[in-house]
Motif scaffolding. Structure first.
Motif, PDB file in Angstrom:
ATOM      1  N   MET A  75       0.829  -1.211   0.000  1.00 37.41           N
ATOM      2  CA  MET A  75       0.000   0.000   0.000  1.00 37.41           C
ATOM      3  C   MET A  75       0.860   1.257   0.000  1.00 37.41           C
ATOM      4  N   VAL A  76       1.956   1.242   0.750  1.00 40.09           N
ATOM      5  CA  VAL A  76       2.855   2.404   0.781  1.00 40.09           C
ATOM      6  C   VAL A  76       3.465   2.630  -0.592  1.00 40.09           C
ATOM      7  N   ALA A  77       3.901   1.558  -1.255  1.00 37.99           N
ATOM      8  CA  ALA A  77       4.497   1.693  -2.586  1.00 37.99           C
ATOM      9  C   ALA A  77       3.479   2.210  -3.601  1.00 37.99           C
ATOM     10  N   VAL A  78       2.294   1.655  -3.586  1.00 41.46           N
ATOM     11  CA  VAL A  78       1.260   2.087  -4.532  1.00 41.46           C
ATOM     12  C   VAL A  78       0.879   3.545  -4.288  1.00 41.46           C
ATOM     13  N   THR A  79       0.733   3.929  -3.031  1.00 37.13           N
ATOM     14  CA  THR A  79       0.379   5.314  -2.709  1.00 37.13           C
ATOM     15  C   THR A  79       1.473   6.276  -3.161  1.00 37.13           C
ATOM     16  N   GLY A  80       2.723   5.955  -2.866  1.00 34.97           N
ATOM     17  CA  GLY A  80       3.829   6.829  -3.263  1.00 34.97           C
ATOM     18  C   GLY A  80       3.943   6.981  -4.769  1.00 34.97           C
ATOM     19  N   VAL A  81       3.848   5.876  -5.492  1.00 32.19           N
ATOM     20  CA  VAL A  81       3.954   5.942  -6.957  1.00 32.19           C
ATOM     21  C   VAL A  81       2.761   6.667  -7.553  1.00 32.19           C
ATOM     22  N   THR A  82       1.581   6.466  -6.996  1.00 38.71           N
ATOM     23  CA  THR A  82       0.383   7.149  -7.500  1.00 38.71           C
ATOM     24  C   THR A  82       0.486   8.661  -7.306  1.00 38.71           C
ATOM     25  N   ILE A  83       0.929   9.092  -6.140  1.00 33.51           N
ATOM     26  CA  ILE A  83       1.063  10.531  -5.890  1.00 33.51           C
ATOM     27  C   ILE A  83       2.127  11.137  -6.801  1.00 33.51           C
ATOM     28  N   CYS A  84       3.238  10.421  -7.020  1.00 33.67           N
ATOM     29  CA  CYS A  84       4.272  10.920  -7.942  1.00 33.67           C
ATOM     30  C   CYS A  84       3.717  11.057  -9.358  1.00 33.67           C
ATOM     31  N   ALA A  85       2.961  10.067  -9.801  1.00 36.69           N
ATOM     32  CA  ALA A  85       2.377  10.136 -11.143  1.00 36.69           C
ATOM     33  C   ALA A  85       1.380  11.281 -11.257  1.00 36.69           C
ATOM     34  N   MET A  86       0.583  11.507 -10.198  1.00 35.52           N
ATOM     35  CA  MET A  86      -0.373  12.611 -10.226  1.00 35.52           C
ATOM     36  C   MET A  86       0.349  13.953 -10.301  1.00 35.52           C
ATOM     37  N   LEU A  89       1.614  14.469 -13.819  1.00 38.75           N
ATOM     38  CA  LEU A  89       0.528  14.863 -14.713  1.00 38.75           C
ATOM     39  C   LEU A  89       0.112  16.315 -14.486  1.00 38.75           C
ATOM     40  N   MET A  90       0.145  16.765 -13.224  1.00 40.53           N
ATOM     41  CA  MET A  90      -0.180  18.165 -12.951  1.00 40.53           C
ATOM     42  C   MET A  90       0.860  19.090 -13.584  1.00 40.53           C
ATOM     43  N   ILE A  91       2.122  18.724 -13.518  1.00 35.56           N
ATOM     44  CA  ILE A  91       3.178  19.531 -14.146  1.00 35.56           C
ATOM     45  C   ILE A  91       2.994  19.547 -15.648  1.00 35.56           C
ATOM     46  N   ARG A  92       2.688  18.402 -16.227  1.00 37.75           N
ATOM     47  CA  ARG A  92       2.495  18.329 -17.682  1.00 37.75           C
ATOM     48  C   ARG A  92       1.312  19.195 -18.112  1.00 37.75           C
ATOM     49  N   ARG A  93       0.208  19.119 -17.355  1.00 36.54           N
ATOM     50  CA  ARG A  93      -0.976  19.920 -17.680  1.00 36.54           C
ATOM     51  C   ARG A  93      -0.652  21.415 -17.581  1.00 36.54           C
ATOM     52  N   TRP A  94       0.097  21.798 -16.543  1.00 42.95           N
ATOM     53  CA  TRP A  94       0.492  23.197 -16.386  1.00 42.95           C
ATOM     54  C   TRP A  94       1.398  23.625 -17.536  1.00 42.95           C
TER      55      TRP A  94
END
Length: 103
Positions: A75-86, A89-94
């Protein structure tokens, strides 16, 4: 001066967020890698003498703690990777939405 404080707070929060998500992803993925290579997970347990010790746990030595540690680290790994990916994506959108430069 208040404008600079707001800017510095937002930059600090952004950098802290990146640090936290990278740390979470690193901890989770490194423990999952340890499980793949050695078959054991590192856990902090309290003994009968009430001292806390780090020890490697395998499925054969302690199945209940192994499964719970595997779930937590997953769960820690999935949460960390998901937040990094989000955040990526926010940087790319900006970046794609930035105003055109005038020449």
């Amino acid at each position: 001066m208040a404008g600079w404080l707001t800017i510095m707070k937002s930059i600090g929060a952004y950098i802290t967020g990146w640090g936290a998500c990278l740390f979470m992803a690193w901890i989770g993925l490194s423990e999952l890698w340890r499980w793949c290579t050695t078959g054991a997970l590192l856990g902090l347990f309290r003994g009968t003498d009430h001292l806390r010790r780090w020890q490697l746990v395998t499925f054969e030595s302690d199945p209940f703690n192994f499964v719970s540690l595997l779930t937590v680290y997953g769960m820690v790994a999935v949460t960390g990777v998901t937040i990094c990916a989000m955040q990526c994506l926010m940087i790319r959108r900006w970046w794609l939405k930035r105003p055109a430069q005038r020449q």
